[in-house]
Design an enzyme around this catalytic site. Structure first.
Site, PDB file in Angstrom:
ATOM      1  NE  ARG A   1     -15.271   0.701  -2.534  1.00  0.00           N
ATOM      2  CZ  ARG A   1     -14.014   1.026  -1.882  1.00  0.00           C
ATOM      3  NH1 ARG A   1     -13.691   2.304  -2.375  1.00  0.00           N
ATOM      4  NH2 ARG A   1     -13.414   0.539  -0.646  1.00  0.00           N
TER       5      ARG A   1
ATOM      6  NE  ARG B   1      -4.047   0.206   3.490  1.00  0.00           N
ATOM      7  CZ  ARG B   1      -4.497   0.419   2.428  1.00  0.00           C
ATOM      8  NH1 ARG B   1      -3.831   0.428   1.474  1.00  0.00           N
ATOM      9  NH2 ARG B   1      -6.026   0.336   2.178  1.00  0.00           N
TER      10      ARG B   1
HETATM   11  P1  ADP Z   1      -9.008   1.081   0.518  1.00  0.00           P
HETATM   12  O1  ADP Z   1      -8.420   2.149   0.496  1.00  0.00           O
HETATM   13  O2  ADP Z   1     -10.203   0.907  -0.048  1.00  0.00           O
HETATM   14  O3  ADP Z   1      -9.024   0.509   2.035  1.00  0.00           O
HETATM   15  P2  ADP Z   1      -7.172  -0.631  -1.048  1.00  0.00           P
HETATM   16  O4  ADP Z   1      -7.664  -1.114  -2.378  1.00  0.00           O
HETATM   17  O5  ADP Z   1      -5.960   0.564  -1.164  1.00  0.00           O
HETATM   18  O6  ADP Z   1      -8.370  -0.236  -0.131  1.00  0.00           O
HETATM   19  O7  ADP Z   1      -6.524  -1.808  -0.359  1.00  0.00           O
HETATM   20  C1  ADP Z   1      -7.338  -3.192  -0.200  1.00  0.00           C
HETATM   21  C2  ADP Z   1      -6.491  -3.913   0.804  1.00  0.00           C
HETATM   22  O8  ADP Z   1      -5.183  -4.460   0.165  1.00  0.00           O
HETATM   23  C3  ADP Z   1      -6.303  -3.480   2.098  1.00  0.00           C
HETATM   24  O9  ADP Z   1      -7.273  -3.775   3.149  1.00  0.00           O
HETATM   25  C4  ADP Z   1      -4.743  -4.552   2.533  1.00  0.00           C
HETATM   26  O10 ADP Z   1      -5.408  -5.922   3.026  1.00  0.00           O
HETATM   27  C5  ADP Z   1      -4.346  -4.733   1.326  1.00  0.00           C
HETATM   28  N1  ADP Z   1      -3.213  -3.702   1.113  1.00  0.00           N
HETATM   29  C6  ADP Z   1      -3.239  -2.632   0.205  1.00  0.00           C
HETATM   30  N2  ADP Z   1      -2.178  -1.579   0.218  1.00  0.00           N
HETATM   31  C7  ADP Z   1      -1.578  -2.092   1.383  1.00  0.00           C
HETATM   32  C8  ADP Z   1      -0.380  -1.911   2.099  1.00  0.00           C
HETATM   33  N3  ADP Z   1       0.560  -0.975   1.682  1.00  0.00           N
HETATM   34  N4  ADP Z   1       0.123  -2.438   3.232  1.00  0.00           N
HETATM   35  C9  ADP Z   1      -0.657  -3.494   3.512  1.00  0.00           C
HETATM   36  N5  ADP Z   1      -1.954  -4.051   2.951  1.00  0.00           N
HETATM   37  C10 ADP Z   1      -2.174  -3.390   1.883  1.00  0.00           C
END
Ligand code: ADP
Length: 186
Positions: free
Chosen positions: A131, A92
């Site tokens: 959602r 990310r």
């Molecule tokens: P979306 O893609 O719908 O934003 P995710 O389910 O991938 O949601 O992630 C939800 C939350 O989990 C993010 O907003 C963050 O807080 C946390 N998160 C998930 N993956 C990561 C990552 N690789 N690094 C940091 N935080 C993460």
């Protein structure tokens, strides 16, 4: 191209990464590795990890890089992921992309492709409004989109420079989008 495919799904929140990752994983016979799902499971279990991340997630912020590195290293080190995976939600930011490269490189592995799911902002907001997830309130959605633009979008250039990026139009039916992804990865 089945059984040993190592893909990353990149795209803004609400772009359909989770849905498409699920379908691709089934189609290609590799595990779907979703950091969002792993963190939500940890929160539901009330584990040490879950207690650490729940507030951060509910604010729409990113969990710190060392914590995520541990989560991803642990998951990709399991035997079912050795011959391929669909990674959804990681990396990310640029630090996480370098961490992923190091994790894979240590086993002499590399990504096959990075799929970028492209969906216009108005559509993202509309989708997430329907959602009902804990972090899908309007304010938090706006914050997650802001974090995506600032931290995650630079990965588009990063993977494009490496020749790994496959942009895919994320509008249309779920089936149309998965067909486009399969075509993009050959
Ligand atoms: P979306 O893609 O719908 O934003 P995710 O389910 O991938 O949601 O992630 C939800 C939350 O989990 C993010 O907003 C963050 O807080 C946390 N998160 C998930 N993956 C990561 C990552 N690789 N690094 C940091 N935080 C993460």
């Amino acid at each position: 191209m089945a059984g040993d495919t190592k893909l990353v799904l990149l795209g803004p929140p609400g772009s359909g990464k989770g849905t498409q990752a699920e379908i691709l994983a089934r189609e290609l016979g590799v595990p779907h590795v979703s950091t969002g799902n792993m963190l939500r499971d940890a929160v539901a279990e009330g584990s040490t990890l879950g207690r650490k991340v729940s507030g951060i997630m509910n604010a729409g912020a990113l969990v710190d890089d060392p914590t995520m590195a541990e989560v991803v290293r642990g998951r990709l080190g399991r035997t079912d992921a050795r011959d391929g995976f669909i990674l959804d939600g990681y990396p990310r930011n640029l630090v996480q992309a370098e961490t992923l490269e190091a994790i894979l490189g240590a086993s002499d592995l590399d990504l096959d492709a990075v799929i970028l799911l492209e969906v216009p902002e108005e559509e993202l907001v509309a989708r997430m409004a329907g959602r009902g997830r804990a972090d899908d309130g309007e304010e938090v959605v706006r914050e997650r989109l802001r974090v995506y633009r600032e931290k995650t979008e630079p990965l588009v250039g990063y993977y494009d420079e490496r020749g790994a990026l496959r942009p895919v139009d994320g509008l249309g039916s779920v089936e149309d989008v998965s067909a486009r992804i399969l075509e993009a990865i050959g």
